[in-house]
Design a protein around this motif. Structure first.
Motif, PDB file in Angstrom:
ATOM      1  N   ALA A 182     -32.631 -20.166  41.909  1.00 16.81           N
ATOM      2  CA  ALA A 182     -31.592 -20.883  41.182  1.00 16.81           C
ATOM      3  C   ALA A 182     -32.165 -21.994  40.313  1.00 16.81           C
ATOM      4  O   ALA A 182     -31.824 -22.114  39.127  1.00 16.81           O
ATOM      5  N   ILE A 183     -33.047 -22.825  40.867  1.00 15.67           N
ATOM      6  CA  ILE A 183     -33.600 -23.937  40.089  1.00 15.67           C
ATOM      7  C   ILE A 183     -34.409 -23.409  38.908  1.00 15.67           C
ATOM      8  O   ILE A 183     -34.274 -23.886  37.777  1.00 15.67           O
ATOM      9  N   ALA A 184     -35.250 -22.400  39.163  1.00 15.04           N
ATOM     10  CA  ALA A 184     -36.060 -21.831  38.083  1.00 15.04           C
ATOM     11  C   ALA A 184     -35.175 -21.211  37.009  1.00 15.04           C
ATOM     12  O   ALA A 184     -35.423 -21.369  35.805  1.00 15.04           O
ATOM     13  N   SER A 185     -34.108 -20.504  37.428  1.00 13.18           N
ATOM     14  CA  SER A 185     -33.219 -19.845  36.461  1.00 13.18           C
ATOM     15  C   SER A 185     -32.498 -20.861  35.595  1.00 13.18           C
ATOM     16  O   SER A 185     -32.406 -20.702  34.376  1.00 13.18           O
ATOM     17  N   VAL A 186     -31.984 -21.914  36.239  1.00 10.63           N
ATOM     18  CA  VAL A 186     -31.242 -22.931  35.493  1.00 10.63           C
ATOM     19  C   VAL A 186     -32.178 -23.716  34.579  1.00 10.63           C
ATOM     20  O   VAL A 186     -31.836 -24.028  33.435  1.00 10.63           O
ATOM     21  N   THR A 187     -33.374 -24.017  35.058  1.00  8.12           N
ATOM     22  CA  THR A 187     -34.341 -24.764  34.246  1.00  8.12           C
ATOM     23  C   THR A 187     -34.793 -23.947  33.047  1.00  8.12           C
ATOM     24  O   THR A 187     -34.919 -24.464  31.933  1.00  8.12           O
ATOM     25  N   GLU A 188     -35.018 -22.658  33.275  1.00 13.92           N
ATOM     26  CA  GLU A 188     -35.477 -21.786  32.201  1.00 13.92           C
ATOM     27  C   GLU A 188     -34.432 -21.629  31.112  1.00 13.92           C
ATOM     28  O   GLU A 188     -34.736 -21.674  29.924  1.00 13.92           O
ATOM     29  N   ASN A 189     -33.167 -21.445  31.532  1.00 20.95           N
ATOM     30  CA  ASN A 189     -32.092 -21.272  30.551  1.00 20.95           C
ATOM     31  C   ASN A 189     -30.771 -21.747  31.149  1.00 20.95           C
ATOM     32  O   ASN A 189     -30.023 -20.961  31.729  1.00 20.95           O
ATOM     33  N   PRO A 190     -30.475 -23.033  31.033  1.00 21.53           N
ATOM     34  CA  PRO A 190     -29.233 -23.553  31.629  1.00 21.53           C
ATOM     35  C   PRO A 190     -27.979 -22.934  31.034  1.00 21.53           C
ATOM     36  O   PRO A 190     -26.922 -22.941  31.676  1.00 21.53           O
ATOM     37  N   TYR A 191     -28.079 -22.364  29.838  1.00 18.48           N
ATOM     38  CA  TYR A 191     -26.890 -21.813  29.187  1.00 18.48           C
ATOM     39  C   TYR A 191     -26.407 -20.521  29.841  1.00 18.48           C
ATOM     40  O   TYR A 191     -25.277 -20.094  29.621  1.00 18.48           O
ATOM     41  N   ARG A 192     -27.257 -19.914  30.658  1.00 18.49           N
ATOM     42  CA  ARG A 192     -26.804 -18.714  31.355  1.00 18.49           C
ATOM     43  C   ARG A 192     -25.692 -19.045  32.335  1.00 18.49           C
ATOM     44  O   ARG A 192     -24.906 -18.176  32.717  1.00 18.49           O
ATOM     45  N   LEU A 193     -25.598 -20.304  32.774  1.00 17.82           N
ATOM     46  CA  LEU A 193     -24.529 -20.707  33.686  1.00 17.82           C
ATOM     47  C   LEU A 193     -23.154 -20.451  33.073  1.00 17.82           C
ATOM     48  O   LEU A 193     -22.210 -20.067  33.759  1.00 17.82           O
ATOM     49  N   ALA A 194     -23.035 -20.696  31.764  1.00 17.27           N
ATOM     50  CA  ALA A 194     -21.749 -20.519  31.091  1.00 17.27           C
ATOM     51  C   ALA A 194     -21.303 -19.066  31.116  1.00 17.27           C
ATOM     52  O   ALA A 194     -20.099 -18.777  31.070  1.00 17.27           O
ATOM     53  N   HIS A 195     -22.251 -18.133  31.201  1.00 17.89           N
ATOM     54  CA  HIS A 195     -21.908 -16.707  31.230  1.00 17.89           C
ATOM     55  C   HIS A 195     -21.744 -16.188  32.648  1.00 17.89           C
ATOM     56  O   HIS A 195     -20.909 -15.320  32.908  1.00 17.89           O
ATOM     57  N   ASP A 196     -22.544 -16.727  33.573  1.00 16.92           N
ATOM     58  CA  ASP A 196     -22.628 -16.128  34.906  1.00 16.92           C
ATOM     59  C   ASP A 196     -21.742 -16.784  35.949  1.00 16.92           C
ATOM     60  O   ASP A 196     -21.407 -16.149  36.952  1.00 16.92           O
ATOM     61  N   ILE A 197     -21.351 -18.046  35.758  1.00 15.13           N
ATOM     62  CA  ILE A 197     -20.667 -18.791  36.810  1.00 15.13           C
ATOM     63  C   ILE A 197     -19.259 -19.165  36.356  1.00 15.13           C
ATOM     64  O   ILE A 197     -19.090 -19.870  35.356  1.00 15.13           O
ATOM     65  N   VAL A 198     -18.254 -18.702  37.096  1.00 15.69           N
ATOM     66  CA  VAL A 198     -16.868 -19.035  36.792  1.00 15.69           C
ATOM     67  C   VAL A 198     -16.668 -20.537  36.959  1.00 15.69           C
ATOM     68  O   VAL A 198     -17.065 -21.119  37.971  1.00 15.69           O
ATOM     69  N   GLY A 199     -16.085 -21.175  35.953  1.00 13.17           N
ATOM     70  CA  GLY A 199     -15.786 -22.599  36.040  1.00 13.17           C
ATOM     71  C   GLY A 199     -16.798 -23.497  35.359  1.00 13.17           C
ATOM     72  O   GLY A 199     -16.574 -24.705  35.238  1.00 13.17           O
ATOM     73  N   ILE A 200     -17.935 -22.934  34.942  1.00 12.92           N
ATOM     74  CA  ILE A 200     -18.926 -23.726  34.207  1.00 12.92           C
ATOM     75  C   ILE A 200     -18.951 -23.233  32.765  1.00 12.92           C
ATOM     76  O   ILE A 200     -19.225 -22.059  32.507  1.00 12.92           O
ATOM     77  N   GLY A 201     -18.647 -24.118  31.843  1.00 13.33           N
ATOM     78  CA  GLY A 201     -18.599 -23.741  30.440  1.00 13.33           C
ATOM     79  C   GLY A 201     -19.819 -24.209  29.675  1.00 13.33           C
ATOM     80  O   GLY A 201     -20.767 -24.771  30.240  1.00 13.33           O
ATOM     81  N   PHE A 202     -19.772 -24.005  28.373  1.00 17.60           N
ATOM     82  CA  PHE A 202     -20.903 -24.358  27.518  1.00 17.60           C
ATOM     83  C   PHE A 202     -21.228 -25.846  27.600  1.00 17.60           C
ATOM     84  O   PHE A 202     -22.397 -26.238  27.667  1.00 17.60           O
ATOM     85  N   ARG A 203     -20.202 -26.688  27.600  1.00 18.16           N
ATOM     86  CA  ARG A 203     -20.467 -28.129  27.545  1.00 18.16           C
ATOM     87  C   ARG A 203     -21.176 -28.619  28.804  1.00 18.16           C
ATOM     88  O   ARG A 203     -22.054 -29.476  28.732  1.00 18.16           O
ATOM     89  N   ARG A 247     -19.717 -19.787  11.727  1.00 14.41           N
ATOM     90  CA  ARG A 247     -20.744 -20.783  11.414  1.00 14.41           C
ATOM     91  C   ARG A 247     -20.160 -22.199  11.467  1.00 14.41           C
ATOM     92  O   ARG A 247     -20.749 -23.104  12.065  1.00 14.41           O
ATOM     93  N   ALA A 248     -18.980 -22.393  10.857  1.00 14.55           N
ATOM     94  CA  ALA A 248     -18.370 -23.729  10.810  1.00 14.55           C
ATOM     95  C   ALA A 248     -18.015 -24.223  12.207  1.00 14.55           C
ATOM     96  O   ALA A 248     -18.254 -25.389  12.555  1.00 14.55           O
ATOM     97  N   ARG A 249     -17.462 -23.342  13.017  1.00 17.30           N
ATOM     98  CA  ARG A 249     -17.078 -23.755  14.376  1.00 17.30           C
ATOM     99  C   ARG A 249     -18.311 -24.049  15.225  1.00 17.30           C
ATOM    100  O   ARG A 249     -18.294 -24.974  16.046  1.00 17.30           O
ATOM    101  N   ALA A 250     -19.358 -23.262  15.046  1.00 11.36           N
ATOM    102  CA  ALA A 250     -20.583 -23.493  15.817  1.00 11.36           C
ATOM    103  C   ALA A 250     -21.210 -24.827  15.434  1.00 11.36           C
ATOM    104  O   ALA A 250     -21.682 -25.579  16.300  1.00 11.36           O
ATOM    105  N   LEU A 251     -21.222 -25.156  14.153  1.00  9.07           N
ATOM    106  CA  LEU A 251     -21.763 -26.442  13.712  1.00  9.07           C
ATOM    107  C   LEU A 251     -20.986 -27.601  14.323  1.00  9.07           C
ATOM    108  O   LEU A 251     -21.564 -28.600  14.768  1.00  9.07           O
ATOM    109  N   LYS A 252     -19.674 -27.468  14.352  1.00  8.80           N
ATOM    110  CA  LYS A 252     -18.844 -28.535  14.917  1.00  8.80           C
ATOM    111  C   LYS A 252     -19.112 -28.699  16.409  1.00  8.80           C
ATOM    112  O   LYS A 252     -19.177 -29.814  16.930  1.00  8.80           O
ATOM    113  N   LEU A 253     -19.281 -27.575  17.106  1.00  6.20           N
ATOM    114  CA  LEU A 253     -19.563 -27.627  18.543  1.00  6.20           C
ATOM    115  C   LEU A 253     -20.937 -28.221  18.820  1.00  6.20           C
ATOM    116  O   LEU A 253     -21.099 -29.081  19.694  1.00  6.20           O
ATOM    117  N   LEU A 254     -21.926 -27.771  18.061  1.00 10.05           N
ATOM    118  CA  LEU A 254     -23.312 -28.144  18.349  1.00 10.05           C
ATOM    119  C   LEU A 254     -23.675 -29.526  17.850  1.00 10.05           C
ATOM    120  O   LEU A 254     -24.610 -30.136  18.338  1.00 10.05           O
TER     121      LEU A 254
END
Length: 744
Positions: A182-203, A247-254
């Motif tokens: 878990a620690i290695a996976s999250v450290t390597e790519n924390p954004y995978r949490l938004a896809h794999d874990i219910v209740g954790i979003g991009f932010r 593109r516009a929405r992604a810029l606003k988010l990022l």
């Protein structure tokens, strides 16, 4: 010290030594425990998610003090940190607590006697030395080493995640998903949490990534942001976004604009549109996204949704085509049905029956009171004499209504397609198609693109498909506007029923629904006149809230003899705002169920009306299903919820699948009918005020609807006929494919 200890009801901190676990649920981590605090004579009771803790540990707890009716004063834990015990007695108790499989009191004594204060260090760094303990053989020492390593893994994960403000419940889900990595996976790519874990979003994932030192323009961050924007669009019902809008929405988010109180930007490096374009191109190159290169919109899909849209079009064209049902004379069959049932079909209904005998795919649409139910019954009786007919609907409630109307079994589409919760897929598909000749699907306006895709894949060529629904209602909650697209394509036979039956019986509900559908003002009876459609004008939000409360709790139950919890449904266009469901539900709960036993910290109580907010295929309850909390068991950390004729068990960790349902959005009410509806309309709902939303709300009422709010909000909804348009290309794909077939 004890006075200060109990002085704050929220935001409290507590530190002490865990004396014993009274109860622990290994699945959810929920625990009841006793904590020994320096300076306090008796151990304190603590409750909450305490995954992996064991007696002897020193715990630093964040949480709140509360007074439980049965158990008295206790500390409810919101987060915690733990450290290993430092005293020999603490180490003995820690090892003997059941923490390590195969280590009881006697073995713990031997290990501590051998290694003393160095015991925990030896277990961490030199576990092979366990062979030095008298009485420990090779196999048993190896088993203890393995068990120690496993408990250390989960504890390390919990500490790491809580350091990044991830609560225990989410941390447990992460550990179950990734295990020791878990620690290695999250450290390597924390954004995978938004896809794999219910209740954790991009932010949330982005916050962790920032804490881990990931740069604002890191490719992984940009790609995750683009994917998140596209997934949000799916949640809004779109199948794709034009590249420019994505593109516009992604810029606003990022790179959101900085609040005024922060004149200096938090991130000094601004993102350029070209950087987002590079991220989009990378996602396209790796097939995470898909597009239509020659299309004017430059649409960008997730690969999965684009493939589903393409395959839906192909499957409908495959099924479509003429093919008379041999041996049935339509006129004689209709006359026989009318004689048996004692009814007379309208011209539109007769035409639909005739088309069903020659069309492989037929759409039947119409508003309330136009005879869809009678027509479906006629089709079943006539087609069922020669062919195997299956009835289905997208939800359990819609399937039950269809079964009652047709006089025979109807199932949900998920049950028809044999969803396997273990394999996370449907068992019925192109390789194992459904064994039937005719499929009648009711409430098709609720069917989203993914579900229609799976249905069409499981229908063999030569079978007949009859899609029944009201195209003027709101589209599906999920992506797509399938029924509207099929009709708009003009490549499938479609019968629109318009003649209103039973108008006198149904009164103003049916009459006004059709006026609303045409954009005309509904007939509002004068005050004091008994009618099934009533408008109560109120302008101020508090006035509206007070009126809704009075209607639901007193006036309507007294006048109609209905149960306010079971029979009255409050609808609102939105979740948020002070007249949205999030504000209405606690108010109605307080009035209708003030003393129900609480379900943990969820805000729900025994006796509450609740709604399933996510599909749960294992329990066969789906988004929008309404039930009632029957009981709670604090020891088992579980609740029992009744949905119609079924009583289901929910662990406390799964209660986030439920929400209060005294009030729900109009979208969530699709496919349901209620004896009494109270609809809230106010100009603060302006983003959602549209004609098909108003029409859908009115057609949910079976016996009575009361609209409470502003006349200008009603007028705004009537004028807005565009509704919330969805980005789909299904209709265009259907027309293009049929043109290709015809040219051949």
């Amino acid at each position: 010290m004890s006075t200060d200890l109990f002085s704050r009801s929220s935001g409290a901190t507590l530190e002490g030594t865990l004396e014993r676990l009274v109860f622990n649920n290994p699945g959810s981590g929920w625990s009841v425990a006793r904590l020994r605090v320096e300076g306090v004579a008796q151990p304190l009771t603590i409750v909450g998610n305490l995954a992996g803790v064991r007696p002897g540990e020193t715990l630093q707890l964040q949480g709140t003090w509360e007074e439980d009716r049965r158990y008295g004063r206790q500390f409810r834990v919101t987060s915690f940190r733990s450290t290993h015990p430092s005293t020999l007695e603490g180490i003995r108790k820690y090892l003997a607590s059941g923490l390590v499989s195969g280590v009881g009191r006697v073995t713990a004594e031997r290990i501590v006697e051998k290694f003393g204060a160095e015991t925990l260090r030896v277990l961490d760094e030199e576990p092979q030395r366990l062979r030095e303990v008298p009485g420990l053989g090779r196999k048993r020492a190896a088993a203890i080493r393995k068990a120690w390593r496993e408990q250390r893994d989960i504890k390390d994960v919990m500490v790491f995640l809580q350091r990044h403000d991830i609560g225990t419940a989410h941390a447990l889900r992460i550990f179950r998903t990734y295990g020791a990595r878990a620690i290695a996976s999250v450290t390597e790519n924390p954004y995978r949490l938004a896809h794999d874990i219910v209740g954790i979003g991009f932010r949330s994932a982005d916050r962790i990534a920032k804490a881990l030192g990931l740069e604002a323009d890191a490719p992984r961050r940009l790609e995750a942001g683009v994917r998140h924007v596209l997934e949000e669009a799916l949640n809004d019902g779109h199948c794709f976004l034009p590249r420019r809008r994505l593109r516009a929405r992604a810029l606003k988010l990022l790179h959101p604009e900085q609040p005024q109180r922060h004149p200096e930007p938090v991130q000094t490096q601004r993102l350029a549109p070209a950087q987002v374009d590079v991220a989009i191109d990378r996602l396209l190159a790796h097939a995470h996204l898909a597009t239509e290169p020659s299309h004017e919109f430059a649409p960008l899909y997730t690969r999965r949704i684009r493939d589903m849209e393409v395959e839906c079009a192909r499957a409908l064209v495959r099924l479509r085509g003429a093919g008379s049902l041999a041996g049935i004379d339509a006129r004689r069959a209709i006359a026989a049905f009318e004689g048996r049932e004692g009814v007379q079909l309208s011209e539109g209904q007769r035409r639909a029956v005739e088309r069903a005998l020659v069309s492989r795919v037929l759409v039947i649409t119409g508003g309330p009171g136009t005879g869809k139910t009678t027509l479906v019954r006629a089709l079943i009786r006539i087609l069922g004499r020669r062919q195997r007919v299956v009835l289905a609907a997208p939800t359990g409630r819609a399937a039950r209504r269809l079964a009652e109307a047709a006089g025979r079994e109807a199932v949900t589409l998920h049950r028809l397609l044999e969803w396997s919760p273990h394999q996370h897929r449907f068992q019925r598909d192109a390789r194992t198609p459904l064994d039937a000749d005719v499929f009648v699907v009711d409430e098709t306006s609720m069917v989203d693109l993914p579900l229609m895709y799976h249905l069409l894949q499981a229908i063999r060529s030569g079978a007949r498909l009859v899609l029944v629904g009201d195209v003027d209602q709101l589209p599906s909650v999920g992506p797509g506007a399938v029924l509207a697209d099929i009709i708009d394509s003009d490549v499938v036979d479609c019968v629109r029923l318009s003649e209103i039956f039973r108008q006198d019986e149904r009164g103003l509900i049916v009459h006004n629904a059709h006026l609303i559908r045409r954009g005309q003002p509904p007939r509002i009876p004068p005050a004091g006149e008994r009618a099934d459609f009533v408008f109560v004008e109120r302008r101020l939000p508090q006035e509206i809230l007070d009126t809704v409360s009075l209607l639901v709790c007193e006036r309507l139950p007294q006048a109609l003899g209905v149960d306010p919890r079971r029979d009255v449904q409050v609808l609102s266009p939105m979740n948020r705002s002070n007249l949205g469901t999030l504000a209405l539900n606690p108010e109605l709960q307080h009035l209708l169920n003030p003393n129900g036993e609480p379900l943990g910290a969820t805000g729900m109580r025994v006796g509450d009306k609740v709604m399933q907010v996510r599909n749960n295929y294992a329990l066969e309850v789906f988004n929008g299903d309404i039930g009632c909390v029957e009981a709670v068991d604090d020891n088992e950390q579980a609740a029992r919820v009744r949905f119609d004729d079924r009583s289901l068990h929910y662990g406390f960790a799964d209660l986030d699948e439920l929400s209060l349902a005294y009030a729900c959005t109009v979208h969530k009410s699709q496919g349901s009918e209620y004896p009494v509806v109270v609809l809230v309309l106010h100009s603060q709902h302006h983003l959602m005020l549209q004609r098909n939303l108003l029409y859908t709300a009115v057609t949910r009422a079976r016996r009575q609807i009361v609209v409470v709010g502003e006349r200008r909000a009603l007028s705004t909804a009537l004028r807005n006929e565009r509704g919330l348009e969805r980005n789909t290309l299904l209709a265009e794909r259907l027309r293009r494919l049929v043109d290709q077939v015809d040219r051949r």
